[in-house]
Design a protein around this motif. Structure first.
Motif, mmCIF file in Angstrom:
data_model
loop_
_atom_site.group_PDB
_atom_site.id
_atom_site.type_symbol
_atom_site.label_atom_id
_atom_site.label_comp_id
_atom_site.label_asym_id
_atom_site.label_seq_id
_atom_site.Cartn_x
_atom_site.Cartn_y
_atom_site.Cartn_z
ATOM 1 N N ALA A 9 0.972 -1.211 -0.061
ATOM 2 C CA ALA A 9 -0.058 0.020 -0.157
ATOM 3 C C ALA A 9 1.118 1.208 -0.131
ATOM 4 O O ALA A 9 0.523 2.219 -0.655
ATOM 5 N N ALA A 10 2.104 1.235 0.915
ATOM 6 C CA ALA A 10 2.884 2.384 0.702
ATOM 7 C C ALA A 10 3.353 2.495 -0.586
ATOM 8 O O ALA A 10 3.331 3.656 -1.115
ATOM 9 N N LEU A 11 4.076 1.388 -1.219
ATOM 10 C CA LEU A 11 4.508 1.385 -2.404
ATOM 11 C C LEU A 11 3.430 2.278 -3.667
ATOM 12 O O LEU A 11 3.770 3.054 -4.322
ATOM 13 N N ILE A 12 2.315 1.803 -3.645
ATOM 14 C CA ILE A 12 1.251 2.326 -4.521
ATOM 15 C C ILE A 12 1.012 3.815 -4.063
ATOM 16 O O ILE A 12 0.763 4.695 -5.003
ATOM 17 N N ALA A 13 0.841 4.087 -3.113
ATOM 18 C CA ALA A 13 0.471 5.459 -2.611
ATOM 19 C C ALA A 13 1.740 6.438 -2.605
ATOM 20 O O ALA A 13 1.727 7.641 -3.317
ATOM 21 N N MET A 16 4.548 4.309 -7.283
ATOM 22 C CA MET A 16 5.187 3.331 -8.064
ATOM 23 C C MET A 16 4.122 2.717 -8.774
ATOM 24 O O MET A 16 3.161 1.996 -8.509
ATOM 25 N N SER A 17 4.111 3.069 -10.335
ATOM 26 C CA SER A 17 2.936 2.391 -11.043
ATOM 27 C C SER A 17 3.492 1.067 -11.941
ATOM 28 O O SER A 17 2.454 0.627 -12.642
ATOM 29 N N ASN A 18 4.686 0.889 -12.259
ATOM 30 C CA ASN A 18 5.227 -0.121 -12.831
ATOM 31 C C ASN A 18 4.794 -1.430 -11.847
ATOM 32 O O ASN A 18 5.545 -1.636 -10.979
ATOM 33 N N ALA A 19 4.165 -2.281 -12.362
ATOM 34 C CA ALA A 19 3.688 -3.433 -11.780
ATOM 35 C C ALA A 19 4.882 -4.405 -11.544
ATOM 36 O O ALA A 19 4.942 -5.282 -10.706
ATOM 37 N N GLY A 20 5.602 -4.782 -12.669
ATOM 38 C CA GLY A 20 6.843 -5.346 -12.413
ATOM 39 C C GLY A 20 7.901 -5.015 -11.525
ATOM 40 O O GLY A 20 8.508 -5.754 -10.679
ATOM 41 N N GLU A 21 8.107 -3.546 -11.406
ATOM 42 C CA GLU A 21 9.028 -3.127 -10.434
ATOM 43 C C GLU A 21 8.590 -3.279 -8.904
ATOM 44 O O GLU A 21 9.150 -3.524 -7.973
ATOM 45 N N LEU A 22 7.083 -3.098 -8.824
ATOM 46 C CA LEU A 22 6.659 -3.229 -7.497
ATOM 47 C C LEU A 22 6.758 -4.593 -7.010
ATOM 48 O O LEU A 22 6.990 -4.889 -5.750
ATOM 49 N N SER A 23 6.515 -5.598 -8.045
ATOM 50 C CA SER A 23 6.574 -6.995 -7.624
ATOM 51 C C SER A 23 8.045 -7.462 -7.258
ATOM 52 O O SER A 23 8.249 -8.096 -6.307
ATOM 53 N N ARG A 24 8.963 -6.636 -8.080
ATOM 54 C CA ARG A 24 10.459 -7.007 -7.700
ATOM 55 C C ARG A 24 10.803 -6.691 -6.286
ATOM 56 O O ARG A 24 11.457 -7.327 -5.423
ATOM 57 N N THR A 25 10.211 -5.548 -5.882
ATOM 58 C CA THR A 25 10.480 -4.777 -4.797
ATOM 59 C C THR A 25 9.764 -5.484 -3.706
ATOM 60 O O THR A 25 10.731 -5.799 -2.397
ATOM 61 N N GLY A 33 7.225 -12.472 -4.368
ATOM 62 C CA GLY A 33 6.710 -11.520 -5.271
ATOM 63 C C GLY A 33 5.311 -11.516 -5.275
ATOM 64 O O GLY A 33 4.588 -12.168 -4.686
ATOM 65 N N LEU A 34 4.500 -10.615 -6.023
ATOM 66 C CA LEU A 34 3.075 -10.809 -6.493
ATOM 67 C C LEU A 34 2.814 -10.902 -7.797
ATOM 68 O O LEU A 34 3.846 -10.534 -8.941
ATOM 69 N N ASN A 35 1.895 -11.295 -8.248
ATOM 70 C CA ASN A 35 1.628 -11.738 -9.643
ATOM 71 C C ASN A 35 1.296 -10.311 -10.237
ATOM 72 O O ASN A 35 0.907 -9.398 -9.795
ATOM 73 N N LEU A 36 1.711 -10.176 -11.598
ATOM 74 C CA LEU A 36 1.426 -8.750 -12.191
ATOM 75 C C LEU A 36 0.014 -8.342 -12.358
ATOM 76 O O LEU A 36 -0.284 -7.230 -12.139
ATOM 77 N N MET A 37 -0.829 -9.397 -12.683
ATOM 78 C CA MET A 37 -2.217 -8.904 -12.795
ATOM 79 C C MET A 37 -2.691 -8.611 -11.629
ATOM 80 O O MET A 37 -3.611 -7.681 -11.194
ATOM 81 N N ASP A 38 -2.162 -9.396 -10.075
ATOM 82 C CA ASP A 38 -2.837 -9.059 -8.839
ATOM 83 C C ASP A 38 -2.241 -7.754 -8.806
ATOM 84 O O ASP A 38 -2.999 -6.949 -8.070
ATOM 85 N N VAL A 39 -1.135 -7.116 -9.055
ATOM 86 C CA VAL A 39 -0.552 -5.891 -8.585
ATOM 87 C C VAL A 39 -1.539 -5.034 -9.323
ATOM 88 O O VAL A 39 -1.867 -3.954 -8.825
ATOM 89 N N ARG A 40 -1.840 -5.067 -10.504
ATOM 90 C CA ARG A 40 -2.807 -4.103 -11.427
ATOM 91 C C ARG A 40 -4.133 -4.059 -10.824
ATOM 92 O O ARG A 40 -4.704 -2.996 -10.577
ATOM 93 N N LYS A 41 -4.736 -5.060 -10.254
ATOM 94 C CA LYS A 41 -6.076 -5.151 -9.637
ATOM 95 C C LYS A 41 -5.935 -4.444 -8.330
ATOM 96 O O LYS A 41 -6.678 -3.564 -8.049
ATOM 97 N N LEU A 42 -4.725 -4.677 -7.427
ATOM 98 C CA LEU A 42 -4.620 -4.021 -6.302
ATOM 99 C C LEU A 42 -4.450 -2.320 -6.622
ATOM 100 O O LEU A 42 -5.036 -1.530 -5.731
#
Length: 157
Positions: A9-13, A16-25, A33-42
Motif C-alpha cells: 500500500a505504501a509503494l502504491i501510495a 510506483m506505477s510499474n507492476a513489475g518493479e513493484l513485484s520485484r521490490t 513477489g506478487l503476480n503482475l495481474m494481482d498488482v494491477r488489480k490492487l
C-alpha cells in the motif's frame, strides 16, 4: 501478512506505477513477489478505496495453507492420533463455501466475490461494517451481515 500489505500500500501510495518493479521490490523485501495481474488489480482497488478488502480476498487463505502444509509428514500415525483441526484436507483444495473465524467481533460481514469464493470480515464498529455492506452491495455481490448479541447466562438451581 499485514506488514506485506502495508508495504505494498505504501509503494502504491508513493506513486510506483510499474507492476513489475513493484513485484520485484516486494520479492526483495519479503522473499515472495506478487503476480503482475494481482498488482494491477490492487492498484485499481487502491485508487477506488477498496485496497484492504481486495487484499483480504486475494491473500486471506495464504496463512491457512502455509499452516496446513507446514507439518505434513509421511510417518505412520499412532493409534488414536488425530489430524489438527486447522489442516486443510481434501482433493479439491480450500473449500469455496466456508469461512474461518479468527476472532469473535460484534459485527460480521460475509460475502461472495466475483470468482465465487466466500470471504468474511469482522468489525468492532457498526459504521465500518455498514460501510462495507454498502460498498459490496453497490458492486452487486451477495452480502450477509451478522451482529453478535450477548445472552446472559442463567444457572438453574
Amino acid at each position: 501478512m499485514s506488514e506485506r500489505r502495508d508495504f505494498v500500500a505504501a509503494l502504491i501510495a508513493g506513486g510506483m506505477s510499474n507492476a513489475g518493479e513493484l513485484s520485484r521490490t516486494v520479492r526483495q523485501n519479503f522473499g515472495k513477489g506478487l503476480n503482475l495481474m494481482d498488482v494491477r488489480k490492487l492498484q485499481a482497488a487502491f485508487s477506488k478505496g477498496g485496497f484492504n478488502r481486495l487484499w483480504d480476498e486475494m491473500f486471506s487463505d495464504e496463512d491457512d495453507v502455509l499452516e496446513s502444509t507446514s507439518e505434513i509428514t509421511r510417518a505412520k500415525k499412532s493409534r488414536g492420533e488425530r489430524r489438527r483441526k486447522l489442516a486443510i484436507k481434501g482433493r479439491r483444495g480450500i473449500d469455496r463455501h466456508k469461512i474461518v473465524l479468527r476472532e469473535f467481533s460484534p459485527h460480521l460481514v460475509v460475502y461472495r466475490n466475483t470468482e465465487g469464493m466466500v470471504h468474511s470480515q469482522t468489525f468492532d464498529s457498526r459504521k465500518r461494517a455498514e460501510a462495507l455492506v454498502k460498498e459490496l452491495a453497490a458492486l452487486g455481490l451477495e452480502v450477509t451481515y451478522y451482529r453478535r448479541t450477548e445472552v446472559a447466562v442463567a444457572i438453574a438451581a
